[in-house]
Scaffold this motif. Structure first.
Motif, PDB file in Angstrom:
ATOM      1  N   LEU A  98      57.762  80.357 -47.476  1.00  0.00           N
ATOM      2  CA  LEU A  98      58.541  79.362 -46.745  1.00  0.00           C
ATOM      3  C   LEU A  98      57.980  77.959 -46.984  1.00  0.00           C
ATOM      4  CD1 LEU A  98      58.859  81.340 -43.395  1.00  0.00           C
ATOM      5  CD2 LEU A  98      60.630  81.059 -45.151  1.00  0.00           C
ATOM      6  N   PRO A  99      58.813  76.942 -46.884  1.00  0.00           N
ATOM      7  CA  PRO A  99      58.320  75.571 -47.116  1.00  0.00           C
ATOM      8  C   PRO A  99      57.316  75.153 -46.055  1.00  0.00           C
ATOM      9  CG  PRO A  99      60.560  75.525 -46.240  1.00  0.00           C
ATOM     10  CD  PRO A  99      60.260  76.964 -46.580  1.00  0.00           C
ATOM     11  N   ASN A 100      56.402  74.284 -46.444  1.00  0.00           N
ATOM     12  CA  ASN A 100      55.450  73.739 -45.485  1.00  0.00           C
ATOM     13  C   ASN A 100      56.163  72.908 -44.427  1.00  0.00           C
ATOM     14  OD1 ASN A 100      53.332  74.944 -46.846  1.00  0.00           O
ATOM     15  ND2 ASN A 100      52.780  73.079 -47.978  1.00  0.00           N
ATOM     16  N   LEU A 101      55.476  72.716 -43.324  1.00  0.00           N
ATOM     17  CA  LEU A 101      56.058  72.000 -42.191  1.00  0.00           C
ATOM     18  C   LEU A 101      55.526  70.575 -42.096  1.00  0.00           C
ATOM     19  CD1 LEU A 101      55.642  74.831 -39.536  1.00  0.00           C
ATOM     20  CD2 LEU A 101      57.764  74.192 -40.697  1.00  0.00           C
ATOM     21  N   LYS A 102      56.366  69.680 -41.633  1.00  0.00           N
ATOM     22  CA  LYS A 102      55.920  68.315 -41.371  1.00  0.00           C
ATOM     23  C   LYS A 102      55.084  68.282 -40.095  1.00  0.00           C
ATOM     24  CE  LYS A 102      59.746  65.988 -43.713  1.00  0.00           C
ATOM     25  NZ  LYS A 102      58.871  65.513 -44.802  1.00  0.00           N
ATOM     26  N   PRO A 103      54.185  67.331 -39.972  1.00  0.00           N
ATOM     27  CA  PRO A 103      53.352  67.248 -38.776  1.00  0.00           C
ATOM     28  C   PRO A 103      54.176  67.056 -37.500  1.00  0.00           C
ATOM     29  CG  PRO A 103      52.515  65.810 -40.506  1.00  0.00           C
ATOM     30  CD  PRO A 103      53.871  66.279 -40.944  1.00  0.00           C
ATOM     31  N   GLU A 104      53.720  67.670 -36.437  1.00  0.00           N
ATOM     32  CA  GLU A 104      54.280  67.446 -35.101  1.00  0.00           C
ATOM     33  C   GLU A 104      53.106  67.147 -34.167  1.00  0.00           C
ATOM     34  OE1 GLU A 104      58.170  70.076 -34.549  1.00  0.00           O
ATOM     35  OE2 GLU A 104      56.516  71.298 -35.344  1.00  0.00           O
ATOM     36  N   PHE A 105      52.355  66.141 -34.552  1.00  0.00           N
ATOM     37  CA  PHE A 105      51.140  65.798 -33.824  1.00  0.00           C
ATOM     38  C   PHE A 105      51.436  65.124 -32.493  1.00  0.00           C
ATOM     39  CE2 PHE A 105      49.064  65.075 -38.251  1.00  0.00           C
ATOM     40  CZ  PHE A 105      49.100  66.434 -38.489  1.00  0.00           C
ATOM     41  N   ARG A 106      52.574  64.419 -32.420  1.00  0.00           N
ATOM     42  CA  ARG A 106      52.983  63.738 -31.199  1.00  0.00           C
ATOM     43  C   ARG A 106      54.447  64.053 -30.918  1.00  0.00           C
ATOM     44  NH1 ARG A 106      51.484  57.454 -31.549  1.00  0.00           N
ATOM     45  NH2 ARG A 106      52.975  57.587 -33.275  1.00  0.00           N
ATOM     46  N   PHE A 107      54.868  63.839 -29.686  1.00  0.00           N
ATOM     47  CA  PHE A 107      56.272  64.016 -29.307  1.00  0.00           C
ATOM     48  C   PHE A 107      56.634  62.929 -28.307  1.00  0.00           C
ATOM     49  CE2 PHE A 107      53.754  66.346 -26.272  1.00  0.00           C
ATOM     50  CZ  PHE A 107      54.408  66.228 -25.058  1.00  0.00           C
ATOM     51  N   ARG A 108      57.906  62.811 -28.024  1.00  0.00           N
ATOM     52  CA  ARG A 108      58.379  61.824 -27.059  1.00  0.00           C
ATOM     53  C   ARG A 108      58.599  62.513 -25.718  1.00  0.00           C
ATOM     54  NH1 ARG A 108      57.545  56.742 -27.873  1.00  0.00           N
ATOM     55  NH2 ARG A 108      59.532  56.026 -26.999  1.00  0.00           N
ATOM     56  N   TYR A 134      48.139  68.017 -21.744  1.00  0.00           N
ATOM     57  CA  TYR A 134      48.697  66.969 -22.594  1.00  0.00           C
ATOM     58  C   TYR A 134      48.155  65.609 -22.159  1.00  0.00           C
ATOM     59  CZ  TYR A 134      51.704  64.932 -19.040  1.00  0.00           C
ATOM     60  OH  TYR A 134      52.149  64.279 -17.915  1.00  0.00           O
ATOM     61  N   VAL A 135      48.319  64.646 -23.049  1.00  0.00           N
ATOM     62  CA  VAL A 135      47.994  63.249 -22.783  1.00  0.00           C
ATOM     63  C   VAL A 135      49.222  62.437 -23.179  1.00  0.00           C
ATOM     64  CG1 VAL A 135      46.438  61.326 -23.286  1.00  0.00           C
ATOM     65  CG2 VAL A 135      45.568  63.686 -23.342  1.00  0.00           C
ATOM     66  N   SER A 136      49.519  61.384 -22.429  1.00  0.00           N
ATOM     67  CA  SER A 136      50.639  60.521 -22.796  1.00  0.00           C
ATOM     68  C   SER A 136      50.307  59.068 -22.502  1.00  0.00           C
ATOM     69  CB  SER A 136      51.916  60.915 -22.037  1.00  0.00           C
ATOM     70  OG  SER A 136      51.885  60.444 -20.702  1.00  0.00           O
ATOM     71  N   VAL A 137      51.064  58.194 -23.138  1.00  0.00           N
ATOM     72  CA  VAL A 137      51.063  56.796 -22.735  1.00  0.00           C
ATOM     73  C   VAL A 137      51.560  56.737 -21.297  1.00  0.00           C
ATOM     74  CG1 VAL A 137      52.137  54.551 -23.195  1.00  0.00           C
ATOM     75  CG2 VAL A 137      51.431  56.026 -25.109  1.00  0.00           C
ATOM     76  N   ASP A 138      51.064  55.782 -20.541  1.00  0.00           N
ATOM     77  CA  ASP A 138      51.465  55.611 -19.134  1.00  0.00           C
ATOM     78  C   ASP A 138      52.989  55.712 -19.002  1.00  0.00           C
ATOM     79  OD1 ASP A 138      51.972  54.837 -16.543  1.00  0.00           O
ATOM     80  OD2 ASP A 138      50.680  53.066 -16.601  1.00  0.00           O
ATOM     81  N   GLU A 139      53.452  56.709 -18.246  1.00  0.00           N
ATOM     82  CA  GLU A 139      54.892  56.944 -18.175  1.00  0.00           C
ATOM     83  C   GLU A 139      55.642  55.848 -17.424  1.00  0.00           C
ATOM     84  OE1 GLU A 139      55.449  60.078 -14.534  1.00  0.00           O
ATOM     85  OE2 GLU A 139      54.797  60.922 -16.460  1.00  0.00           O
ATOM     86  N   VAL A 150      57.974  58.105 -23.742  1.00  0.00           N
ATOM     87  CA  VAL A 150      56.701  57.573 -24.230  1.00  0.00           C
ATOM     88  C   VAL A 150      56.068  58.578 -25.178  1.00  0.00           C
ATOM     89  CG1 VAL A 150      56.233  56.109 -22.216  1.00  0.00           C
ATOM     90  CG2 VAL A 150      55.474  58.501 -22.211  1.00  0.00           C
ATOM     91  N   HIS A 151      55.164  58.106 -26.016  1.00  0.00           N
ATOM     92  CA  HIS A 151      54.431  58.988 -26.903  1.00  0.00           C
ATOM     93  C   HIS A 151      53.510  59.902 -26.088  1.00  0.00           C
ATOM     94  CE1 HIS A 151      55.678  57.686 -30.811  1.00  0.00           C
ATOM     95  NE2 HIS A 151      55.314  56.428 -30.609  1.00  0.00           N
ATOM     96  N   ALA A 152      53.452  61.170 -26.493  1.00  0.00           N
ATOM     97  CA  ALA A 152      52.575  62.137 -25.838  1.00  0.00           C
ATOM     98  C   ALA A 152      52.086  63.127 -26.887  1.00  0.00           C
ATOM     99  CB  ALA A 152      53.322  62.869 -24.721  1.00  0.00           C
ATOM    100  N   TRP A 153      51.024  63.850 -26.544  1.00  0.00           N
ATOM    101  CA  TRP A 153      50.474  64.833 -27.470  1.00  0.00           C
ATOM    102  C   TRP A 153      49.743  65.922 -26.699  1.00  0.00           C
ATOM    103  CZ3 TRP A 153      49.327  59.692 -27.135  1.00  0.00           C
ATOM    104  CH2 TRP A 153      48.082  59.338 -26.609  1.00  0.00           C
ATOM    105  N   GLY A 154      49.803  67.136 -27.221  1.00  0.00           N
ATOM    106  CA  GLY A 154      49.037  68.224 -26.629  1.00  0.00           C
ATOM    107  C   GLY A 154      47.557  67.984 -26.856  1.00  0.00           C
ATOM    108  N   SER A 155      46.743  68.406 -25.899  1.00  0.00           N
ATOM    109  CA  SER A 155      45.306  68.174 -25.998  1.00  0.00           C
ATOM    110  C   SER A 155      44.574  69.488 -26.236  1.00  0.00           C
ATOM    111  CB  SER A 155      44.795  67.512 -24.715  1.00  0.00           C
ATOM    112  OG  SER A 155      43.524  66.946 -24.922  1.00  0.00           O
ATOM    113  N   TYR A 156      43.635  69.470 -27.190  1.00  0.00           N
ATOM    114  CA  TYR A 156      42.957  70.693 -27.597  1.00  0.00           C
ATOM    115  C   TYR A 156      41.801  71.025 -26.660  1.00  0.00           C
ATOM    116  CZ  TYR A 156      45.802  71.259 -31.705  1.00  0.00           C
ATOM    117  OH  TYR A 156      46.860  71.484 -32.543  1.00  0.00           O
ATOM    118  N   CYS A 157      42.155  71.720 -25.592  1.00  0.00           N
ATOM    119  CA  CYS A 157      41.181  72.235 -24.637  1.00  0.00           C
ATOM    120  C   CYS A 157      40.919  73.708 -24.945  1.00  0.00           C
ATOM    121  CB  CYS A 157      41.708  72.072 -23.214  1.00  0.00           C
ATOM    122  SG  CYS A 157      41.982  70.344 -22.718  1.00  0.00           S
TER     123      CYS A 157
END
Length: 272
Positions: A98-108, A134-139, A150-157
């Protein structure tokens, strides 16, 4: 926090096992987005988050359903860091056709996406989407943006599940998955997070260590909970509940200025 202190804390703040899934302190997991992995050391149950990484979650579900992951080894297990698996051929860089995937490092992150803010360090919010930290910019900035997000991302705990990739390029994720054996937030916004292990964190800690291990453990079978004939009934604590607020308040009081989102684990239980 020591294991003994954590055990005492959990005993203080957690209600007794609910007699039914309708208890307001607990929510039933979504079977369509719950992955069940049976390993040599026991069962893992993972809450997947397509709202964070839709393409990566879609790929993992596809590979699980077609049996690609069954029998693959935990070929790299570093205590206090990570357990890697999911590579066809059982080596780093193994890929499917299968084709490689594009990064999904952040989401809205939008206001209508279920989430719970636990703390607001300067300019940021930290909290949980289900069990995933998760961590996000101040909502408060949502209203100023055209998409009301706002930009947000899962946090590696501890117990966070991510999609592996080659060192370069960034769009090289394909099949490899990994599980955090300890908080490693330096990986935030550098690898695609896909979910959180809610049952089986102790199983991960028992995996044979090594790069590769002398006698590696394997993923015997992977299933999407919705596909199982007799699925387990799994409850995760409602992060909007008074019980969860009591948990986070106690942890924050103990940790003080050193508090991190990784100090909190959202409790989950398998109903008998």
């Amino acid at each position: 926090m020591t294991l003994l202190k954590m055990a005492i804390l959990m005993a203080l703040v957690l209600p007794a096992l609910p007699a039914q899934a309708s208890d307001p302190d607990w929510l039933t997991v979504n079977p369509d987005n719950t992955l069940v992995i049976d390993t040599d050391k026991g069962r893992l149950i993972i809450e997947l988050h397509p709202e964070v990484a839709p393409k990566a979650v879609e790929r993992i579900k596809l590979l699980a359903r077609r049996g690609t992951y069954d029998g693959l080894l935990f070929h790299r297990v570093i205590p206090g860091f990570v357990a890697q698996t999911g590579d066809p051929g059982n080596v780093d860089g193994g890929k499917t056709e299968l084709p490689n995937l594009k990064p999904e490092f952040r989401f809205r992150l939008k206001a209508d996406v279920p989430h719970t803010v636990v703390a607001r360090p300067g300019g940021l919010d930290v909290g949980f989407m289900g069990a995933l930290p998760y961590v996000s910019v101040d909502e408060k900035r949502m209203g100023a943006n055209p998409d009301q997000a706002v930009h947000a991302w899962g946090s590696y705990c501890n117990n966070t599940m991510g999609m592996g990739r080659d060192d370069t390029p960034l769009d090289s994720a394909n099949a490899e998955i990994f599980f955090m054996l300890a908080p490693t937030q330096r990986l935030d916004r550098d690898y695609t997070p896909v979910g959180q292990v809610i049952i089986g964190g102790d199983v991960l800690q028992k995996l044979a260590p090594g790069e590769p291990p002398a006698k590696p453990d394997s993923m015997l079978n992977l299933q999407i909970m919705a596909d199982m004939k007799t699925p387990p009934q799994v409850l995760v604590m409602n992060t909007k509940s008074a019980a969860f607020k009591a948990l986070t308040d106690r942890v924050r009081a103990e940790k003080g200025a050193d508090f991190s989102i990784c100090d909190v684990t959202v409790p989950a239980r398998v109903m008998p």
